[in-house]
Design a protein around this motif. Structure first.
Motif, PDB file in Angstrom:
ATOM      1  N   GLU A  61       1.927  13.160   2.624  1.00 59.48           N
ATOM      2  CA  GLU A  61       1.212  14.277   3.399  1.00 59.48           C
ATOM      3  C   GLU A  61       0.413  13.544   4.785  1.00 59.48           C
ATOM      4  OE1 GLU A  61      -2.817  16.968   2.938  1.00 59.48           O
ATOM      5  OE2 GLU A  61      -1.685  16.587   1.146  1.00 59.48           O
ATOM      6  N   THR A  62       0.992  14.165   5.850  1.00 64.54           N
ATOM      7  CA  THR A  62       0.454  14.031   7.241  1.00 64.54           C
ATOM      8  C   THR A  62      -0.670  14.736   7.645  1.00 64.54           C
ATOM      9  OG1 THR A  62       2.196  15.035   8.357  1.00 64.54           O
ATOM     10  CG2 THR A  62       2.415  12.770   7.682  1.00 64.54           C
ATOM     11  N   LYS A  63      -1.379  14.364   8.810  1.00 64.48           N
ATOM     12  CA  LYS A  63      -2.240  15.527   9.220  1.00 64.48           C
ATOM     13  C   LYS A  63      -1.545  16.926   9.710  1.00 64.48           C
ATOM     14  CE  LYS A  63      -1.947  13.594  13.822  1.00 64.48           C
ATOM     15  NZ  LYS A  63      -2.813  13.164  14.977  1.00 64.48           N
ATOM     16  N   SER A  89       9.149  11.883 -12.015  1.00 60.41           N
ATOM     17  CA  SER A  89       7.593  11.636 -12.073  1.00 60.41           C
ATOM     18  C   SER A  89       7.248  12.034 -10.379  1.00 60.41           C
ATOM     19  CB  SER A  89       7.283  10.269 -12.323  1.00 60.41           C
ATOM     20  OG  SER A  89       7.654   9.439 -11.646  1.00 60.41           O
ATOM     21  N   PHE A  90       6.080  12.497 -10.220  1.00 59.92           N
ATOM     22  CA  PHE A  90       5.600  13.065  -9.068  1.00 59.92           C
ATOM     23  C   PHE A  90       4.476  12.305  -8.471  1.00 59.92           C
ATOM     24  CE2 PHE A  90       2.942  15.968  -6.502  1.00 59.92           C
ATOM     25  CZ  PHE A  90       3.592  15.824  -5.008  1.00 59.92           C
ATOM     26  N   GLU A  91       4.405  11.876  -7.137  1.00 63.86           N
ATOM     27  CA  GLU A  91       3.573  11.054  -6.612  1.00 63.86           C
ATOM     28  C   GLU A  91       2.970  11.548  -5.242  1.00 63.86           C
ATOM     29  OE1 GLU A  91       1.415   8.844  -8.030  1.00 63.86           O
ATOM     30  OE2 GLU A  91       2.641   8.567  -9.735  1.00 63.86           O
ATOM     31  N   THR A  92       2.051  11.517  -4.714  1.00 66.13           N
ATOM     32  CA  THR A  92       1.441  11.889  -3.376  1.00 66.13           C
ATOM     33  C   THR A  92       1.069  10.746  -2.752  1.00 66.13           C
ATOM     34  OG1 THR A  92       1.147  14.225  -4.112  1.00 66.13           O
ATOM     35  CG2 THR A  92       0.360  13.772  -1.903  1.00 66.13           C
ATOM     36  N   ILE A  93       1.258  10.550  -1.462  1.00 66.96           N
ATOM     37  CA  ILE A  93       0.565   9.462  -0.697  1.00 66.96           C
ATOM     38  C   ILE A  93       0.069  10.216   0.772  1.00 66.96           C
ATOM     39  CG2 ILE A  93       1.273   7.472  -1.935  1.00 66.96           C
ATOM     40  CD1 ILE A  93       3.297   7.323   0.344  1.00 66.96           C
ATOM     41  N   TYR A  94      -0.774   9.603   1.588  1.00 67.35           N
ATOM     42  CA  TYR A  94      -1.342  10.051   2.598  1.00 67.35           C
ATOM     43  C   TYR A  94      -1.486   8.995   3.587  1.00 67.35           C
ATOM     44  CZ  TYR A  94      -3.310  13.121  -0.810  1.00 67.35           C
ATOM     45  OH  TYR A  94      -3.582  14.035  -2.013  1.00 67.35           O
ATOM     46  N   GLY A  95      -0.887   9.586   5.111  1.00 67.13           N
ATOM     47  CA  GLY A  95      -0.707   8.776   5.996  1.00 67.13           C
ATOM     48  C   GLY A  95       0.371   9.366   7.215  1.00 67.13           C
ATOM     49  N   ASP A  96       0.192   9.153   8.258  1.00 69.88           N
ATOM     50  CA  ASP A  96       0.947   9.785   9.298  1.00 69.88           C
ATOM     51  C   ASP A  96       2.034   8.916   9.863  1.00 69.88           C
ATOM     52  OD1 ASP A  96      -1.043  11.809  10.142  1.00 69.88           O
ATOM     53  OD2 ASP A  96      -2.153  10.497  11.272  1.00 69.88           O
ATOM     54  N   TYR A 100       6.421   4.003   7.232  1.00 64.35           N
ATOM     55  CA  TYR A 100       5.636   2.855   6.475  1.00 64.35           C
ATOM     56  C   TYR A 100       5.193   3.103   5.157  1.00 64.35           C
ATOM     57  CZ  TYR A 100       1.794  -0.340   6.341  1.00 64.35           C
ATOM     58  OH  TYR A 100       0.912  -1.414   5.764  1.00 64.35           O
ATOM     59  N   GLN A 101       4.781   4.170   4.972  1.00 63.42           N
ATOM     60  CA  GLN A 101       4.327   4.994   3.617  1.00 63.42           C
ATOM     61  C   GLN A 101       5.102   4.981   2.621  1.00 63.42           C
ATOM     62  OE1 GLN A 101       0.975   5.147   2.978  1.00 63.42           O
ATOM     63  NE2 GLN A 101       0.103   5.280   5.044  1.00 63.42           N
ATOM     64  N   ILE A 102       6.535   5.267   2.687  1.00 65.36           N
ATOM     65  CA  ILE A 102       7.511   4.999   1.904  1.00 65.36           C
ATOM     66  C   ILE A 102       7.752   3.593   1.708  1.00 65.36           C
ATOM     67  CG2 ILE A 102       9.770   5.819   1.561  1.00 65.36           C
ATOM     68  CD1 ILE A 102       9.473   8.308   3.197  1.00 65.36           C
ATOM     69  N   ALA A 103       7.714   2.984   2.741  1.00 62.25           N
ATOM     70  CA  ALA A 103       8.107   1.453   2.394  1.00 62.25           C
ATOM     71  C   ALA A 103       7.358   0.736   1.694  1.00 62.25           C
ATOM     72  CB  ALA A 103       8.468   0.675   4.048  1.00 62.25           C
ATOM     73  N   GLU A 104       6.051   0.872   1.921  1.00 62.37           N
ATOM     74  CA  GLU A 104       4.834   0.348   1.144  1.00 62.37           C
ATOM     75  C   GLU A 104       4.929   0.818  -0.334  1.00 62.37           C
ATOM     76  OE1 GLU A 104       2.763  -2.242   1.872  1.00 62.37           O
ATOM     77  OE2 GLU A 104       4.247  -2.456   3.417  1.00 62.37           O
TER      78      GLU A 104
END
Length: 673
Positions: A61-63, A89-96, A100-104
């Protein structure tokens, strides 16, 4: 047709569990609101089925997410539901920075393969920003990245989003905030100007104003407007010629340009920091909720408590009515209803129509109800509490005018996931305890058979031997020898009868099947009756009965209490040397009469005392218990005393020996005329 495809994909993904093994692969599929994302999800499911591995669906999820249309939000929710329905299984992470978010996330979660879609936009645009796939390849070159081409629908999707980004919404309140902060910066700037401050100080004021605009407004375009307005205002009021947009100094255009860039950059950074702070607060709140949920679930001891805790937590989070069903034999039982407003009526949540929706969720292992494609005319949205295909319960959330957003959906699914894990652990614990009880029963049965086969052999051999001698050579024995043989046969037969009686009594008392025949009895008479049935060897011991000065009456089953006294005295006779003293006395304390049987034999070790009342326990022939250490007599005594509401205990008889004490209830005689 879509329903058949869904079930085919679900069958394909869940078949790995039936095959009996899984690989070490872990596939990650990226979710979005793009129309082609459904195809990507199904492809990832088939890959997970082929590799027999885990599948995680990830949404970053981005801004910009808050500015997409309601249609796209609904499409994203449908894609999330589809991924979960097919076993991911479902996960949500935050960042623009999506790449990078997918890689981490991939590094931390042990992902080995990534599945995502590829946009059809041309790659030959000058100064273009690197594509997501290009960045992922650079950030995580060690992972396999599978790019699924779309059918062209993403072009229209991307164009629509570019249009949204170019034309962001701007509220009147944001414009008023911009104007107010610019006026405030200008007023302070006039004060600085008259105090002789340099233009650099005044420029700093406007940059500060732009930063405050970025923090206090919602739209990202506010920073751009405030930066441009700041440059024009500074030029109008503080450059020569003043009160005009002209500038005499040739260096002013460069100053204006640098001021504009500095203001815009400062405002953008402040806006990003505000956005990151908001997301960090959301993540912290989500973590706190999940930690609280996990702690509450750990305190629950039954499936009913776990589902109740889950429903209460959802009520606390969403402030909506919650309906929780447990599942028994694939059928919902009577639900628990938790109302956000205590004055509301729960009747509409337990109608036959609502139960049909719940049954549909159980049968199809999918969500249904309000806001879904399945039975959408119900009062609630129903979701299953499940792990894989195993459903433990169903939770309903009352419908509302405002649907759950992605963050709320993420929290909801996380709480249900924690609940499902707790229910699965509870089920495993119950199965483990049942297996332990079964193993214990098998062990007790084996101990019983072993003890009986060992301990019955001696008296049966003695009985059969004496009887055979009497039958074959009876005429050759004198009267004294015959009497002794008859006595031995009688003693051994009585021991066998006593053993069988103990076995039956213990079994009935432990299972609660023995009915106590309570009557008011005089303790002196109960003890005297027990002593008449004591082992014949009691003549070799000194038995002392210390009668009380008063007559004590007890409410007991006399036959069973006589058996308790016989067992304890017989144990003292067996495990103390001939000539030992055995004292029997009793006294009243409160509503109980305490009967003590003491001996001055070798006593009982401290290690054995906690176990002497356990069935089949015998500590190296040092524990007195029935006739041949079967481990039944004292177990029976404890069961009988407990059935009367009393207690039995053992203590040391100083300087040596043991004291067995048990309590029985006392009551006065009631006369009825």
């Amino acid at each position: 047709m879509r329903r058949c495809t869904d079930r085919a994909d679900l069958y394909a993904h869940s078949s790995q569990n039936r095959m009996g093994y899984r690989t070490h692969e872990h596939i990650l599929v990226c979710l979005s609101s793009a129309p082609s994302n459904e195809k990507i999800i199904r492809t990832a499911v088939r890959m997970a089925s082929a590799f027999r591995c885990g599948l995680t669906a990830l949404f970053v999820e981005t801004k910009e997410f808050q500015r997409i249309s309601q249609t796209d939000k609904e499409r994203l929710q449908n894609n999330i539901h589809l991924a979960q329905q097919l076993g991911a299984s479902f996960e949500t992470i935050y960042g623009d920075d999506i790449a990078y978010q997918i890689a981490e996330f991939s590094r931390l979660s042990g992902v080995t393969k990534i599945v995502l879609g590829q946009s059809g936009i041309s790659h030959r645009m000058p100064f273009r920003k690197p594509y997501l796939t290009d960045r992922l390849i650079k950030l995580i070159p060690e992972l396999d990245i599978h790019i699924i081409p779309d059918n062209g629908t993403n072009d229209r999707f991307a164009a629509k989003h570019r249009e949204i980004i170019r034309l962001p919404t701007l509220s009147i309140l944001d414009l008023l905030k911009i104007a107010l902060l610019l006026v405030l910066a200008t007023v302070i700037g006039f004060l600085f100007y008259h105090l002789g401050f340099t233009e650099a100080n005044i420029i700093t004021l406007y940059i500060l104003g732009v930063m405050l605009v970025s923090i206090s407004t919602k739209s990202s375009v506010c920073s751009f407007i405030a930066s441009l307005a700041s440059v024009l205002t500074f030029n109008l009021f503080f450059t020569e010629p003043r009160f005009s947009l002209h500038a005499y100094d040739s260096g002013y255009p460069v100053t204006f340009f640098v001021m504009f860039l500095a203001s815009l950059l400062t405002g953008s950074l402040a806006s990003k920091l505000k956005s990151h702070a908001k997301r960090s607060a959301q993540v912290a709140w989500r973590t706190k909720l999940l930690l609280e949920t996990n702690q509450n679930l750990q305190k629950a001891r039954t499936q009913e408590e776990i589902i109740s805790v889950t429903a209460k937590q959802l009520l606390k989070i969403f402030q909506r009515d919650i309906i929780a069903y447990r599942i028994q034999e694939e059928k919902p039982v009577m639900p628990e209803i938790f109302l956000a407003n205590s004055t509301a009526s729960p009747e509409r949540y337990i109608s036959e129509k609502e139960r049909e929706v719940v049954q549909w969720v159980i049968t199809n292992n999918e969500r249904a109800g309000a806001g879904t494609e399945n039975l959408s005319d119900s009062c609630c949205t129903y979701l299953s509490i499940r792990t894989g295909k195993q459903i433990y319960g169903v939770v309903g959330i009352a419908s509302s005018d405002k649907p759950l957003d992605s963050f709320e959906t993420s929290i909801l699914l996380s709480v249900l996931g924690e609940s499902a894990l707790a229910l699965e652990n509870q089920k495993n614990l119950e199965e483990k305890e049942a297996a332990a009880v079964l193993a214990k029963n098998e062990q007790l049965r084996a101990d019983l058979l072993r003890s009986i086969s060992h301990d019955l052999r001696t008296p049966l051999t003695s009985i059969s031997g004496n009887a055979s001698n009497l039958l074959s050579n009876g005429d050759l024995f004198d009267a004294q020898t015959k009497k002794q043989m008859y006595t031995d046969i009688y003693d051994d037969a009585m021991w066998l009868i006593n053993l069988v009686e103990n076995l039956l009594s213990v079994s009935r008392l432990e299972k609660g099947r023995m009915n106590l025949h309570i009557s008011t009895e005089l303790i002196d008479e109960v003890v005297a009756e027990a002593l008449r049935h004591i082992n014949r060897k009691s003549s070799e011991y000194r038995l002392h009965v210390q009668n009380s000065e008063e007559y004590l009456l007890a409410q007991i089953d006399a036959k069973l209490i006589v058996q308790v006294i016989i067992n304890i005295v017989d144990n003292a006779i067996k495990y103390t040397p001939a000539g030992s003293e055995i004292d029997i006395k009793w006294k009243q304390k409160g509503n109980y009469i305490y009967i003590s049987i003491a001996d001055n034999g070798p006593g009982i070790s401290n290690q054995a005392k906690p176990h002497i009342f356990d069935m089949f326990y015998s500590a190296s022939n040092q524990i007195a218990d029935s006739r041949r250490s079967m481990g039944l007599g004292l177990a029976l005594c404890k069961s009988i005393v407990n059935a009367h509401g009393g207690e039995i205990m053992v203590a040391d008889n100083l300087p040596h020996g043991s004291i067995f004490t048990f309590s029985i209830p006392t009551r006065e005689v009631e006369l009825h005329e």
